[in-house]
Scaffold this active site. Sequence first.
Site, mmCIF file in Angstrom:
data_model
loop_
_atom_site.group_PDB
_atom_site.id
_atom_site.type_symbol
_atom_site.label_atom_id
_atom_site.label_comp_id
_atom_site.label_asym_id
_atom_site.label_seq_id
_atom_site.Cartn_x
_atom_site.Cartn_y
_atom_site.Cartn_z
ATOM 1 N N HIS A 25 -69.918 -8.031 -14.100
ATOM 2 C CA HIS A 25 -69.302 -9.426 -13.258
ATOM 3 C C HIS A 25 -69.680 -10.477 -14.454
ATOM 4 O O HIS A 25 -68.840 -11.377 -14.501
ATOM 5 C CB HIS A 25 -69.917 -9.458 -11.855
ATOM 6 N N GLU A 26 -70.850 -10.727 -14.637
ATOM 7 C CA GLU A 26 -71.192 -11.902 -15.349
ATOM 8 C C GLU A 26 -70.524 -11.816 -16.870
ATOM 9 O O GLU A 26 -70.023 -12.875 -17.638
ATOM 10 C CB GLU A 26 -72.634 -12.302 -15.584
ATOM 11 N N HIS A 29 -67.253 -13.314 -16.688
ATOM 12 C CA HIS A 29 -67.082 -14.658 -17.181
ATOM 13 C C HIS A 29 -67.432 -15.118 -18.607
ATOM 14 O O HIS A 29 -66.657 -16.050 -18.900
ATOM 15 C CB HIS A 29 -68.198 -15.438 -16.125
#
Length: 374
Positions: A25-26, A29
Site C-alpha cells: 500500500h505505502e 504512494h
Amino acid sequence: MEFVVNVIYYVVPFLFLLGVLVFVHEFGHYIVAKITNVKVAEFSIGFGKMLWGKTDSSGTLWKLSAIPLGGYCKFLGDTDAASSGNDSSELSEEDKKYAFAFQNPFKKLAIVVGGPAFNYLFAVVVFACIFATLGKMEFPPVIGSVIDNSPAAQAGIKVKDKIISVDGREVKTFNEFRQEIEMSTSGVVKLVLLRDNKEVKLDVKLATIEIGENKEKSKKPMLGVTSVTEIEFSPTKMSFFEAVKEAFIECYNISAVTLRGVGQMITGKRNTDELGVIVRIAEMSGDITKTSSWIDFLVFMALLSINLGLINLFPIPMLDGGHVVIYLIEIVLRREINEQAKDYIFKLGFFLLIALMVLATYNDIVRLFNRWFS
C-alpha cells in the site's frame, strides 16, 4: 510449549501478512510520488520508535518501527503521516517544488490513489499467477459459518456441513450452491447435507433482502451462511491473458460483495458484530496457517489486500478516500479548501475511525471469548 506454538501459528503469520500488505500500500504512494517528482521524507513499516533505518540517495528514510501494526509514507513538508497538515515555514523555495502540500490537486490525487491501486494490483498478480498455474479457484460446498438468527441457523444448519444438493440438484462448489439459492422462487429449499458421514435432509424457509438502489432495487433470497476458507482448483488451466482477465473479474466480484455487506450493515439489514480488525485478522491468518496450505494463505492475503484498498477509498477523512474527495472538490473549485476547514474535517475523520476501531475490537474480543469459553 503451547504458547510458543501459538506464537508461531498466529503472531508470526499475522505480522508477515500485515507487513507485506502495508508495504504494498505505502509503496503505491511512494512510487507515484517518485513519478510525479514529489519527495518522500520517510517510509516506515510500523509506528513509534525506530528500530532500524537507512537513508537512500534521494533523502528518503526507510525504517522499521517498534509497533508493527501499520505503516506510513510521509512526504516532504508534512506535519504527520496522514498529510493532514504541513509546515511551510521550514521549507525553502526550492524544497517547496518537491513538497506534497505545494503540488496541484491532480498530482495529489494520483499519489493518494496510488496506495489502494497497488493493493488491487497485488491481488490481480496473485490471482493471475494462481489461475495460470493451478487453475480457477473454487470453494467447496461446505459451510464455513452460520449467521445468527438467519434461516440457516433456525433450520439447524451447522458449520462444516457439506451441501450435496439443493431441490434435488447436485452442487459441487459453493458458488453453485449460492446460485441455486438465489434462483429459488418458492421461498423454501430442500437441502441434502452430509454431516458426520450421514445424510441430513432439511426444508429451509429463506429470508429475502433488498439489493440495489431506488428503481434498481430487487429482492434476493438469503440463507445466511458463508463458505470455508479452504480452496479447491479446477483442472482446466488458463492462458496468461485469460488468467489476468479472470483475476480482474475476481477482484471486482470480491469488491462488490464487500460493498454489499457494508451497505447492509449501514441500513441495519446485517449485524455490525461481523466487523473485525487486527485481532480477527490475526485469528484468521493463524487458523489458515494451522489447517490449510500456503496457497490458501496467499489467497487470504490477496483478499485482505483488496479489502484494504477498498476500505481506504471510503470517503472518510484520514483515509485515502477522504483525501480523494477533498482534491476532487479543489479541482472543481480551482482553489484550495481553507486549512482550518480541512483541520476540522480531519479531526472528525479521526474520531470516526477511532469509534469504528473500538467497535471492531470489541467484536473481536467477544468473538474470541465465545471461541475460548463456549
